[in-house]
Design a protein around this motif. Structure first.
Motif: not given
Length: 111
Positions: A78-84
């Motif tokens: 989820a963090f990586n999705d938000a970062r993208g």
């Protein structure tokens, strides 16, 4: 024809304008919010377009000790999705500033 001094002053004024626009855009990025999700929405992370994490939402079904590994993986996803999404929002905002300043779209700014 303008004198060299007038041309330099015009260039300095243009540079100051671009710098102000870039500062404004950076401030705007902290106000743009994106949400990354993982596990079909069981884990959600809300972040600013600058990448500052604002909040984390974890579905209660994942709070069982047996689900610890899955939960850790979903938080990271989820963090990586938000970062993208934050990176995409930042790039879009910076492109607006470049276009307003008359900078070619393929010109890479140093931020």
């Amino acid at each position: 024809m303008k004198s060299m001094e007038e041309m330099i002053q015009a260039a300095q004024k243009a540079a100051q304008t671009i710098q102000k626009q870039m500062e404004d855009a950076q401030a705007t990025l902290d106000n743009i919010e994106v949400e990354g999700a993982a596990g079909g929405g069981l884990v959600k992370i809300k972040a600013s377009a600058k990448g500052r994490v604002i909040g984390v939402d974890i579905d209660e079904s994942l709070l069982a000790p047996a689900e610890k590994g899955i939960l850790e993986d979903l938080v990271a996803a989820a963090f990586n999705d938000a970062r993208g999404k934050a990176d995409a929002a930042a790039a879009e905002e910076m492109q607006k500033v470049q276009m307003a300043a008359g900078i070619p779209p393929d010109f890479k700014l140093p931020f």
